[in-house]
Design a protein around this motif. Structure first.
Motif, short mmCIF file in Angstrom:
data_model
loop_
_atom_site.label_atom_id
_atom_site.label_comp_id
_atom_site.label_asym_id
_atom_site.label_seq_id
_atom_site.Cartn_x
_atom_site.Cartn_y
_atom_site.Cartn_z
N PHE A 381 20.99 24.83 43.61
CA PHE A 381 19.96 23.86 43.05
C PHE A 381 18.86 23.71 43.93
O PHE A 381 17.80 23.48 43.23
N ARG A 384 16.70 26.43 42.56
CA ARG A 384 16.48 26.13 41.32
C ARG A 384 15.28 25.24 41.11
O ARG A 384 14.45 25.29 40.22
N ASN A 385 15.32 23.82 42.03
CA ASN A 385 14.55 22.81 41.70
C ASN A 385 13.37 23.17 42.69
O ASN A 385 12.39 22.28 42.89
N ILE A 451 16.30 15.67 34.66
CA ILE A 451 16.45 16.97 34.87
C ILE A 451 15.23 17.72 34.63
O ILE A 451 14.29 17.36 33.67
N VAL A 452 14.53 18.41 35.72
CA VAL A 452 13.46 19.06 35.72
C VAL A 452 13.46 20.40 34.77
O VAL A 452 14.43 21.18 35.08
N GLU A 454 13.10 24.16 34.26
CA GLU A 454 12.91 25.13 35.17
C GLU A 454 11.41 25.67 35.02
O GLU A 454 11.01 26.44 35.93
N LEU A 457 8.60 24.21 37.05
CA LEU A 457 8.84 23.74 38.57
C LEU A 457 7.83 23.95 39.47
O LEU A 457 7.59 22.86 40.29
N LEU A 483 16.22 18.18 47.13
CA LEU A 483 16.17 19.13 46.08
C LEU A 483 17.45 19.93 45.80
O LEU A 483 17.59 20.83 45.06
N GLU A 486 21.62 18.50 41.70
CA GLU A 486 21.33 18.88 40.25
C GLU A 486 20.00 18.28 39.66
O GLU A 486 19.30 18.88 39.00
N ILE A 487 20.21 17.05 39.99
CA ILE A 487 18.82 16.23 39.51
C ILE A 487 18.02 15.88 40.80
O ILE A 487 18.50 15.20 41.68
N PRO A 488 16.78 16.34 40.60
CA PRO A 488 15.91 16.02 42.11
C PRO A 488 15.73 14.61 42.30
O PRO A 488 15.83 13.60 41.57
#
Length: 705
Positions: A381, A384-385, A451-452, A454, A457, A483, A486-488
């Motif tokens: 995560f 990914r974030n 959710i951001v 990808e 980012l 970060l 899963e959700i920032p």
């Protein structure tokens, strides 16, 4: 993984067994289907076979049709809980074109199902628009504003598209409770692609739009997708048995003593849907419902709306439907089953001890594996974030920001008591905000973002960096972020005294807003926006200025908040978008038409806030006549016609100096100019507000006027 596999196989076998002994789905003596479409009660074909006229099905050589809304039915769902307790009807819909001569195999007009028990499913459908230089919006869904904008794409061939990201095709989610699908098309000039609004892929500048089942559309866009070749468009409707329907109350009372069903009760207030679930009818709990649906409980199968619809499943008749060990007795019970042992007691005890030891070992192994997986998941995560990109930016000499902290998930979970619901401060379009206490004792507001994407980012991380650079006493300070979830998560300073909107529009005798406070708040907000537009390291456009995004601290000083949709740009550059963001009533009309956001768009929204401070009126009100429902229009017309003092807030008229009021009102009018070039900059607005002179004979001047 093994447990999930066993559950999946058991569920498939359960469905197979249920199909072998199908329970009745319709009323006795009524048809159960039409052209391969099952017709369960409360829907039905013929007199006495349906509960209400809205559920009447007409079957002909073409297919099954809902008579009152004249839509062809593809599938009816009554009790599949995979649809999140809401019953659905899949129907055929058509594509709406901008011109009747545009080529389309499934062309047709919009749909209006107001007054019916059906609404377009907001969680299963999406809004699609196809065309060149096109702004398509849904008409008739006020006060909601939604739609999307598509540019020209010179590389596409023969009108075929394999994506829907803004080039000749765009998409948007839809709000809850929509019952109208009329579409308004607007030609817009796209200087980034071409000057003409026509395209070789769309004869005569043809444009198309439609509501469609999201899963169906995504599966068809895996390959080349051509609107002109589509025979029909599937769309999902949510339905419920309305309280006003004949025999609905009697039906609920008949469910009172049944142990085989659950009922879900709905209350729709505007576009909001409230849902609660009970297992029997209780008048004191269900008196305020607007509609309901029911499902069979686990261990039962059939149609819950029939008196004999939900039948007990005999799990003992099939060994695949029960978990009784070999040589144990299986006894079927109502809605379940019971296992009793027949083996030797010693063998049973030994097996139990061995099973317990094995279970303890498996549990320890499971906990170890779960911990390793959690660590791996957090790292994934974090990567990914954009965590690696953020670390690189923070460690570079160019972005050496000492006061920005990267929190761990454990720190924020402890600060919010595992994100306890009692810690929720509020909900917004960009996420949910919790009150938290850090280990150093400081109080913060922790925002769980949506959710951001990808693909964005780098932009998301850059926004964190930019907000970290902001150092203004009237802007909510960003403390840090997390970060590895899963959700920032974003961590802000805590602002205790609520929003400006609460003090303007909710009656409060404890702390009324005086004229002096209103003028000071206006100056503080203007100064903050002027700083963002011109004094920050890069110009920042807020894009959602409104009274609910202006917070008041412990000394009732204004703090501009919620930068979830803000954007940083280079000097003298506007921001072009394919999806229009904003709040109805504050949205710049010029931005809505061109999709080009500039600093003057923030000026317009600030003008609406100034009008709120002067009048105490809401930005949109259904109480006013239709042409004046928008406060911006109502305020501007009142100024032009000389009725300003008829719409001012009573406290403003009583406490404010006439000269000060007129200066602020004229400034608000200039901010609300439809042509953005005629509006002042926020720096000019700030200077004018700071130049307003304080006088002490305001009441006397007002009485003279």
């Amino acid at each position: 993984m093994a447990v999930q596999l066993v559950i999946t196989i058991s569920f498939i076998l359960l469905l197979t067994y249920g199909l072998a002994e199908a329970a009745p789905i319709s009323q006795p003596g009524c048809k159960t289907g039409c052209r391969n479409v099952s017709i369960p009660y409360p829907f039905g074909i013929g007199p006495g076979c349906y509960m209400d006229d809205w559920f009447q099905i007409v079957c002909n050589e073409t297919g099954a049709f809902l008579k009152k809304i004249n839509m062809e039915v593809l599938e009816i769902n009554i009790s599949d809980t995979s649809y999140w307790a809401s019953s659905k009807v899949r129907v055929k819909s058509s594509i709406i074109s901008s011109d009747p001569s545009c080529p389309s195999k499934s062309s047709g007009g919009g749909v209006n199902i107001k007054g019916s028990p059906f609404v377009f499913s907001d969680d299963m459908n999406t809004f699609i628009s196809v065309g060149c230089n096109n702004l398509a919006t849904i008409v008739g869904a006020e006060p909601m504003v939604f739609g999307c904008r598509s540019h020209c794409n010179s590389s596409s061939m023969n009108g075929e598209r394999n994506s829907c990201s803004g080039l000749e095709c765009c998409k948007s989610t839809i709000p809850s409770g929509i019952q109208v699908s009329h579409v308004d098309f607007k030609n817009i000039t796209d200087n980034l692609t071409r000057e003409s609004t026509d395209d070789k892929n769309f004869p005569k500048g043809c444009k198309y739009a439609f509501l469609v089942e999201a899963h169906w559309f995504s599966s068809h866009t895996n390959h080349s997708f051509s609107v002109e070749k589509i025979d029909f468009i599937p769309v999902l409707l949510d339905w419920e048995i309305q309280k006003w329907m004949n025999n609905s109350h009697e039906m609920l009372e008949s469910f009172n003593n049944r142990q085989d069903i659950y009922c879900y009760f709905y209350t729709r207030l505007g576009t909001d849907l409230y849902l609660w679930k009970i297992d029997r009818f209780m008048p004191n709990l269900t008196s305020n419902y607007s509609g309901f649906t029911c499902v069979c409980k686990a261990g039962y199968k059939g149609n819950p709306y029939l008196s004999t619809g939900c039948e007990d499943i005999n799990e003992c008749a099939d060994p695949n439907l029960n978990s009784c060990p070999i040589k144990w007795d299986c006894q079927n019970t109502e809605g379940s089953y019971h296992c009793s042992k027949t083996k030797n007691i010693i063998i049973g005890i030994s097996a139990s001890i061995g099973g317990l030891v094995l279970l303890i070992i498996m549990w320890r192994l499971y906990k170890m594996k779960k911990k390793r997986n959690e660590i791996k998941l957090k790292k994934r995560f974090f990567k990914r974030n954009g965590g690696l990109l953020l670390q690189q930016q923070l460690s570079s000499s160019e972005h050496n920001i000492q006061h920005t902290k990267v929190f761990t998930s454990q720190e924020l979970e402890k600060a919010t008591d595992q994100f306890n619901e009692s810690r929720i401060l509020g909900k917004g379009g960009q996420g949910m905000v919790y009150k938290g206490m850090l280990t150093d004792g400081s109080i913060t507001a922790i925002k769980k973002c949506n959710i951001v994407d990808e693909g964005n980012l780098e932009q998301f991380i850059n926004e964190i960096i930019i907000l970290s650079h902001i150092n203004h006493r009237n802007v909510v300070k960003l403390v840090g972020c997390c970060l590895e979830t899963e959700i920032p998560l974003l961590v802000y300073e805590f602002i205790p005294n609520g929003t400006l909107s609460q003090y303007l529009h909710e009656e409060s005798e404890e702390f009324p807003l005086t004229w002096e406070m209103r003028l000071r708040i206006a100056k503080e907000v203007a100064g903050a926006l002027s700083y963002l537009h011109s004094a920050a390291s890069l110009p920042i456009y807020h894009r959602d200025i409104k009274s609910t995004n202006i917070l008041l601290d412990d000394k009732y000083r204004a703090k501009v908040a919620d930068f979830g949709t803000s954007r940083s740009v280079t000097i003298d550059q506007t921001h072009l978008t394919t999806v229009v963001y904003g709040t109805f009533g504050y949205l710049d009309p010029e931005y809505f038409q061109t999709s080009q956001f500039s600093e003057k768009s923030d000026v317009y929204s600030f003008g609406v806030v100034l009008a709120e401070l002067l009048t105490g009126e809401k930005p949109v009100s259904l109480v006013r006549i239709q042409q004046n429902r928008s406060l911006a229009t109502y305020f501007t017309l009142s100024m032009e016609e000389g009725f300003l003092f008829d719409i001012l807030d009573a406290r403003v008229k009583k406490e404010g100096d006439i000269q000060e009021i007129m200066v602020v009102a004229e400034l608000a009018k200039r901010c609300l100019e439809l042509n953005g070039k005629r509006r002042p900059t926020m720096r000019e607005v700030t200077k004018e507000l700071e130049g307003v002179r304080k006088t002490f004979n305001g009441q006397e001047n007002y009485e003279k006027v």
